[in-house]
Design a protein around this motif. Structure first.
Motif, PDB file in Angstrom:
ATOM      1  N   MET A  90     -77.874 -11.462 -25.051  1.00  0.00           N
ATOM      2  CA  MET A  90     -76.435 -11.232 -25.111  1.00  0.00           C
ATOM      3  C   MET A  90     -75.646 -12.532 -25.175  1.00  0.00           C
ATOM      4  O   MET A  90     -74.613 -12.605 -25.867  1.00  0.00           O
ATOM      5  CB  MET A  90     -76.001 -10.401 -23.898  1.00  0.00           C
ATOM      6  N   LEU A  91     -76.104 -13.565 -24.483  1.00  0.00           N
ATOM      7  CA  LEU A  91     -75.428 -14.860 -24.581  1.00  0.00           C
ATOM      8  C   LEU A  91     -75.536 -15.425 -25.990  1.00  0.00           C
ATOM      9  O   LEU A  91     -74.569 -15.986 -26.527  1.00  0.00           O
ATOM     10  CB  LEU A  91     -76.018 -15.848 -23.572  1.00  0.00           C
ATOM     11  N   SER A  92     -76.705 -15.280 -26.594  1.00  0.00           N
ATOM     12  CA  SER A  92     -76.901 -15.766 -27.958  1.00  0.00           C
ATOM     13  C   SER A  92     -75.945 -15.071 -28.925  1.00  0.00           C
ATOM     14  O   SER A  92     -75.296 -15.707 -29.760  1.00  0.00           O
ATOM     15  CB  SER A  92     -78.344 -15.532 -28.406  1.00  0.00           C
ATOM     16  N   LEU A  93     -75.832 -13.753 -28.795  1.00  0.00           N
ATOM     17  CA  LEU A  93     -74.926 -13.006 -29.670  1.00  0.00           C
ATOM     18  C   LEU A  93     -73.465 -13.365 -29.400  1.00  0.00           C
ATOM     19  O   LEU A  93     -72.641 -13.399 -30.323  1.00  0.00           O
ATOM     20  CB  LEU A  93     -75.140 -11.503 -29.474  1.00  0.00           C
ATOM     21  N   ALA A  94     -73.135 -13.639 -28.134  1.00  0.00           N
ATOM     22  CA  ALA A  94     -71.756 -14.020 -27.804  1.00  0.00           C
ATOM     23  C   ALA A  94     -71.375 -15.330 -28.470  1.00  0.00           C
ATOM     24  O   ALA A  94     -70.275 -15.478 -29.024  1.00  0.00           O
ATOM     25  CB  ALA A  94     -71.601 -14.135 -26.287  1.00  0.00           C
ATOM     26  N   PHE A  95     -72.292 -16.303 -28.452  1.00  0.00           N
ATOM     27  CA  PHE A  95     -72.015 -17.584 -29.104  1.00  0.00           C
ATOM     28  C   PHE A  95     -71.942 -17.415 -30.625  1.00  0.00           C
ATOM     29  O   PHE A  95     -71.144 -18.071 -31.295  1.00  0.00           O
ATOM     30  CB  PHE A  95     -73.080 -18.615 -28.734  1.00  0.00           C
ATOM     31  N   MET A  96     -72.776 -16.529 -31.171  1.00  0.00           N
ATOM     32  CA  MET A  96     -72.722 -16.262 -32.617  1.00  0.00           C
ATOM     33  C   MET A  96     -71.372 -15.642 -32.997  1.00  0.00           C
ATOM     34  O   MET A  96     -70.790 -15.979 -34.033  1.00  0.00           O
ATOM     35  CB  MET A  96     -73.855 -15.311 -33.023  1.00  0.00           C
ATOM     36  N   GLU A  97     -70.883 -14.746 -32.145  1.00  0.00           N
ATOM     37  CA  GLU A  97     -69.588 -14.116 -32.427  1.00  0.00           C
ATOM     38  C   GLU A  97     -68.463 -15.152 -32.401  1.00  0.00           C
ATOM     39  O   GLU A  97     -67.587 -15.160 -33.281  1.00  0.00           O
ATOM     40  CB  GLU A  97     -69.295 -13.016 -31.406  1.00  0.00           C
ATOM     41  N   MET A  98     -68.483 -16.036 -31.406  1.00  0.00           N
ATOM     42  CA  MET A  98     -67.456 -17.070 -31.338  1.00  0.00           C
ATOM     43  C   MET A  98     -67.516 -17.981 -32.558  1.00  0.00           C
ATOM     44  O   MET A  98     -66.492 -18.398 -33.091  1.00  0.00           O
ATOM     45  CB  MET A  98     -67.623 -17.886 -30.050  1.00  0.00           C
ATOM     46  N   ASN A  99     -68.729 -18.260 -33.018  1.00  0.00           N
ATOM     47  CA  ASN A  99     -68.891 -19.100 -34.193  1.00  0.00           C
ATOM     48  C   ASN A  99     -68.365 -18.397 -35.443  1.00  0.00           C
ATOM     49  O   ASN A  99     -67.680 -18.993 -36.285  1.00  0.00           O
ATOM     50  CB  ASN A  99     -70.363 -19.464 -34.370  1.00  0.00           C
ATOM     51  N   GLU A 100     -68.673 -17.107 -35.583  1.00  0.00           N
ATOM     52  CA  GLU A 100     -68.203 -16.336 -36.732  1.00  0.00           C
ATOM     53  C   GLU A 100     -66.680 -16.306 -36.819  1.00  0.00           C
ATOM     54  O   GLU A 100     -66.094 -16.410 -37.895  1.00  0.00           O
ATOM     55  CB  GLU A 100     -68.716 -14.897 -36.642  1.00  0.00           C
ATOM     56  N   LYS A 101     -66.040 -16.162 -35.668  1.00  0.00           N
ATOM     57  CA  LYS A 101     -64.589 -16.006 -35.646  1.00  0.00           C
ATOM     58  C   LYS A 101     -63.850 -17.331 -35.485  1.00  0.00           C
ATOM     59  O   LYS A 101     -62.631 -17.356 -35.366  1.00  0.00           O
ATOM     60  CB  LYS A 101     -64.194 -15.048 -34.517  1.00  0.00           C
ATOM     61  N   GLY A 102     -64.617 -18.415 -35.479  1.00  0.00           N
ATOM     62  CA  GLY A 102     -63.990 -19.721 -35.362  1.00  0.00           C
ATOM     63  C   GLY A 102     -63.358 -19.959 -34.011  1.00  0.00           C
ATOM     64  O   GLY A 102     -62.369 -20.692 -33.888  1.00  0.00           O
ATOM     65  N   ARG A 103     -63.918 -19.352 -32.958  1.00  0.00           N
ATOM     66  CA  ARG A 103     -63.333 -19.449 -31.620  1.00  0.00           C
ATOM     67  C   ARG A 103     -64.038 -20.445 -30.711  1.00  0.00           C
ATOM     68  O   ARG A 103     -63.716 -20.550 -29.536  1.00  0.00           O
ATOM     69  CB  ARG A 103     -63.348 -18.072 -30.944  1.00  0.00           C
ATOM     70  N   ILE A 104     -65.017 -21.139 -31.230  1.00  0.00           N
ATOM     71  CA  ILE A 104     -65.720 -22.107 -30.395  1.00  0.00           C
ATOM     72  C   ILE A 104     -64.827 -23.321 -30.205  1.00  0.00           C
ATOM     73  O   ILE A 104     -64.508 -24.035 -31.154  1.00  0.00           O
ATOM     74  CB  ILE A 104     -67.060 -22.525 -31.020  1.00  0.00           C
ATOM     75  N   ASN A 105     -64.397 -23.519 -28.975  1.00  0.00           N
ATOM     76  CA  ASN A 105     -63.569 -24.673 -28.646  1.00  0.00           C
ATOM     77  C   ASN A 105     -64.434 -25.646 -27.853  1.00  0.00           C
ATOM     78  O   ASN A 105     -64.785 -25.387 -26.701  1.00  0.00           O
ATOM     79  CB  ASN A 105     -62.351 -24.237 -27.822  1.00  0.00           C
ATOM     80  N   GLU A 106     -64.774 -26.744 -28.486  1.00  0.00           N
ATOM     81  CA  GLU A 106     -65.703 -27.693 -27.870  1.00  0.00           C
ATOM     82  C   GLU A 106     -65.169 -28.249 -26.558  1.00  0.00           C
ATOM     83  O   GLU A 106     -65.941 -28.590 -25.663  1.00  0.00           O
ATOM     84  CB  GLU A 106     -66.008 -28.830 -28.853  1.00  0.00           C
ATOM     85  N   LEU A 107     -63.850 -28.341 -26.445  1.00  0.00           N
ATOM     86  CA  LEU A 107     -63.252 -28.899 -25.238  1.00  0.00           C
ATOM     87  C   LEU A 107     -63.538 -28.041 -24.013  1.00  0.00           C
ATOM     88  O   LEU A 107     -63.607 -28.541 -22.892  1.00  0.00           O
ATOM     89  CB  LEU A 107     -61.734 -29.036 -25.432  1.00  0.00           C
ATOM     90  N   LEU A 108     -63.721 -26.723 -24.216  1.00  0.00           N
ATOM     91  CA  LEU A 108     -64.021 -25.823 -23.101  1.00  0.00           C
ATOM     92  C   LEU A 108     -65.486 -25.409 -23.063  1.00  0.00           C
ATOM     93  O   LEU A 108     -66.071 -25.269 -21.985  1.00  0.00           O
ATOM     94  CB  LEU A 108     -63.147 -24.562 -23.197  1.00  0.00           C
ATOM     95  N   LEU A 109     -66.076 -25.203 -24.239  1.00  0.00           N
ATOM     96  CA  LEU A 109     -67.442 -24.677 -24.294  1.00  0.00           C
ATOM     97  C   LEU A 109     -68.459 -25.628 -23.675  1.00  0.00           C
ATOM     98  O   LEU A 109     -69.243 -25.231 -22.807  1.00  0.00           O
ATOM     99  CB  LEU A 109     -67.825 -24.377 -25.739  1.00  0.00           C
ATOM    100  N   TYR A 110     -68.453 -26.874 -24.086  1.00  0.00           N
ATOM    101  CA  TYR A 110     -69.484 -27.800 -23.633  1.00  0.00           C
ATOM    102  C   TYR A 110     -69.382 -28.135 -22.140  1.00  0.00           C
ATOM    103  O   TYR A 110     -70.405 -28.167 -21.451  1.00  0.00           O
ATOM    104  CB  TYR A 110     -69.465 -29.062 -24.490  1.00  0.00           C
ATOM    105  N   PRO A 111     -68.172 -28.366 -21.606  1.00  0.00           N
ATOM    106  CA  PRO A 111     -68.087 -28.580 -20.143  1.00  0.00           C
ATOM    107  C   PRO A 111     -68.539 -27.363 -19.342  1.00  0.00           C
ATOM    108  O   PRO A 111     -69.203 -27.506 -18.314  1.00  0.00           O
ATOM    109  CB  PRO A 111     -66.605 -28.877 -19.915  1.00  0.00           C
ATOM    110  N   ALA A 112     -68.186 -26.148 -19.820  1.00  0.00           N
ATOM    111  CA  ALA A 112     -68.596 -24.926 -19.115  1.00  0.00           C
ATOM    112  C   ALA A 112     -70.114 -24.757 -19.170  1.00  0.00           C
ATOM    113  O   ALA A 112     -70.761 -24.430 -18.158  1.00  0.00           O
ATOM    114  CB  ALA A 112     -67.909 -23.708 -19.723  1.00  0.00           C
ATOM    115  N   ALA A 113     -70.695 -25.001 -20.357  1.00  0.00           N
ATOM    116  CA  ALA A 113     -72.149 -24.891 -20.495  1.00  0.00           C
ATOM    117  C   ALA A 113     -72.851 -25.966 -19.666  1.00  0.00           C
ATOM    118  O   ALA A 113     -73.908 -25.713 -19.063  1.00  0.00           O
ATOM    119  CB  ALA A 113     -72.534 -25.017 -21.964  1.00  0.00           C
ATOM    120  N   THR A 114     -72.264 -27.159 -19.617  1.00  0.00           N
ATOM    121  CA  THR A 114     -72.844 -28.242 -18.806  1.00  0.00           C
ATOM    122  C   THR A 114     -72.843 -27.880 -17.327  1.00  0.00           C
ATOM    123  O   THR A 114     -73.830 -28.109 -16.614  1.00  0.00           O
ATOM    124  CB  THR A 114     -72.052 -29.551 -19.013  1.00  0.00           C
ATOM    125  N   LEU A 115     -71.736 -27.299 -16.872  1.00  0.00           N
ATOM    126  CA  LEU A 115     -71.659 -26.887 -15.467  1.00  0.00           C
ATOM    127  C   LEU A 115     -72.703 -25.821 -15.159  1.00  0.00           C
ATOM    128  O   LEU A 115     -73.419 -25.912 -14.151  1.00  0.00           O
ATOM    129  CB  LEU A 115     -70.257 -26.366 -15.153  1.00  0.00           C
TER     130      LEU A 115
END
Length: 409
Positions: A90-115
Motif C-alpha cells: 500500500m505504501l508503494s501504491l501511495a507513492f506511485m499515486e503521488m507521482n502520477e498526480k504530481g503531488r510529490i513534494n520533496e520538501l516534505l516527503l524526504y524529511p518525513a521518510a527520513t524520520l
C-alpha cells in the motif's frame, strides 16, 4: 487490451511550459483502482486470517494446552508477515499515486521518510544492542533517540518552510473568514501533548524504561496497527478514516506495558501515519493531527491496574479505549478549529460545530476497536498473557521491598 491500456495511461505524462512534469494524463486509472481493489482484497484476507487464527487458537487451547505458547508464536509471525506485506504494497501504491498526480513534494516527503526510517532503524539497532548487555543498549537507545529527535525537528522546520511558501497568504486558509491562528495552534499542541505525557506517567505502573522485550512488542504492535490502518471501511474527504480496528494492537500494548510506553509507541505510530496519508498545512497542525493525536492512544491502559475491575478486563480495556480516543478527538478538533476553518467557512457553519461534527468519526472508529477488544479480552488466555507483565513488575517490586527490609534489619 486492458493491461496495455493501463500501462499506456500510466506513461502519458503532462508537461508545463518549462518542461516540468505536471502529472499523468489518466492518473486516476492505475493507482486509485489498484489501491481500492487491493484494499478490498487485504480486508477480506485479514478477516479470514483473524477468524482462522482465533478458531485454531481456541481448538489448541482446549485440546492441546501445552502447545498454546508455540501456537501463539506461529500466529503472531503470520500476522506480522501479513502486516508487512500490506504496508509495503500500500505504501508503494501511495507513492506511485503521488507521482502520477504530481503531488510529490520533496520538501516534505524526504524529511518525513527520513524520520520514519530513523525511527524504525533505531528501534532495530537498539533491540540488537540489547542482546549484548545493558550498556550497549543504553548507548544505542540514546543515539537512536537523538537522531530521531533531530529528524523530527528537521521535519517541523521543512513543514514551516512549506507553509510559508505555499499556504501562508494564499487567500484561502488565510482569508478573513478562515485564518490560521498560529499562536493558539502551537499552544494547543504543546498543552495537549504535556497533558498526555502527564497522564502517561501518572497512570503508569511500570517505573523502568524500555527493554528488549518492550521494544520488540512495540515494533510488532505498531506494525500491526499500521497495516490495519490501510483497511479502511470509510475515508473522510479532508483526512481521517474509519478502519478495521487498527488501533487495537496499540491499545493492547498500552494495557500490557503501561501508559508511559504506550504514549511513546502511539507517538511513533502518529509519525508513520503522516507518511501514509499526509494532510499537512502547518507545523502545529501536523503535531495535533498526527504525533499528539495518536500519542493520546497510548493512555488506553490507564485502567489495567485498577484492582476493583480486575475480574472485568473487558471493562478495563473499554474505559481506557474511550479515554484515549477522547484525547485523540480533542486533538483533531483543535486542529480543525484553528487550521481548517476554511472548510467551515465554505460550508457556512460555525467553526467549532464543523470541527466537532467532522471529527466525530473518531468515536465510530473506537466503537469498532472496543467491540474487537471486548471479544479479545473475553479470552482467558489473552488476559493471562497480558497480565503476565503486571505480575512481573509486582514480583520485582516485592523483591526490591524485601531486599531493602533485609538491609535495614
Amino acid at each position: 487490451m486492458l493491461p496495455f491500456s493501463l500501462l499506456a495511461s500510466y506513461s502519458e505524462e503532462v508537461f508545463d511550459a518549462d518542461g516540468e512534469t505536471l502529472g499523468f494524463l489518466y492518473g486516476k486509472v492505475w493507482t486509485e483502482y489498484a489501491q481500492s481493489s487491493l484494499m478490498t482484497v487485504f480486508l477480506w484476507i485479514a478477516a479470514l486470517l483473524f477468524v482462522s487464527l482465533l478458531g485454531a487458537g481456541i481448538l489448541v487451547r482446549f485440546k492441546r494446552q501445552e502447545s498454546l505458547k508455540s501456537y501463539v508464536t506461529v500466529a503472531l509471525s503470520l500476522a506480522v508477515g501479513f502486516s508487512l506485506t500490506v504496508i509495503i504494497a500500500m505504501l508503494s501504491l501511495a507513492f506511485m499515486e503521488m507521482n502520477e498526480k504530481g503531488r510529490i513534494n520533496e520538501l516534505l516527503l524526504y524529511p518525513a521518510a527520513t524520520l520514519a526510517g530513523t525511527v524504525l532503524l533505531g528501534a532495530a539497532v537498539t533491540y540488537g544492542a540489547s542482546l549484548f548487555g545493558k550498556k550497549p543498549f543504553r548507548i544505542a537507545a540514546t543515539v537512536s533517540a537523538g537522531l530521531a529527535a533531530a529528524a523530527f525537528v528537521a521535519l517541523l522546520v521543512c513543514i514551516g518552510v512549506y507553509y510559508g511558501r505555499n499556504i501562508d497568504g494564499d487567500g484561502y486558509f488565510n482569508s478573513d473568514a478562515a485564518k490560521v491562528n498560529q499562536i493558539v495552534l502551537y499552544l494547543s499542541a504543546a498543552l495537549l501533548l504535556a497533558a498526555i505525557f502527564a497522564l502517561g506517567f501518572v497512570f503508569n505502573r511500570d517505573k523502568k524504561g524500555f527493554d528488549s522485550k518492550s521494544i520488540s512488542y512495540a515494533a510488532i504492535c505498531i506494525a500491526l496497527s499500521f497495516a490495519l490502518s490501510y483497511l479502511k471501511l470509510w475515508e473522510m474527504p479532508q483526512g481521517g478514516s474509519i478502519t478495521f480496528a487498527s488501533l487495537l494492537p496499540l491499545m493492547i500494548y498500552s494495557y500490557m506495558f503501561g501508559t508511559k510506553k504506550g504514549v511513546f509507541a502511539g507517538l511513533i505510530y502518529g509519525v508513520l501515519q503522516a507518511v501514509q496519508d499526509p494532510w499537512i498545512i502547518h507545523p502545529a497542525q501536523f503535531l495535533l493531527d498526527y504525533p499528539v493525536a495518536f500519542a493520546g492512544i497510548g493512555v488506553a491502559g490507564m485502567f489495567s491496574n485498577v484492582k476493583k475491575l480486575k475480574k472485568l478486563p473487558q471493562v478495563q480495556f473499554a474505559l481506557g479505549a474511550v479515554a484515549a480516543s477522547t484525547l485523540r478527538f480533542v486533538s483533531h478538533v483543535l486542529s480543525g478549529v484553528f487550521a481548517f476553518s476554511a472548510y467551515a467557512a465554505d460550508a457556512g457553519m460555525n467553526v467549532w460545530a464543523y470541527s466537532l461534527a467532522y471529527n466525530s468519526f473518531v468515536f465510530v472508529d473506537v466503537a469498532l476497536v472496543i467491540i474487537a477488544g471486548v471479544l479479545a479480552f473475553s479470552s482467558p488466555s489473552l488476559v493471562k498473557q497480558a497480565r503476565k507483565f503486571h505480575a512481573v513488575e509486582n514480583v520485582k517490586k516485592e523483591q526490591t521491598y524485601q531486599i531493602n527490609n533485609d538491609e535495614n534489619t
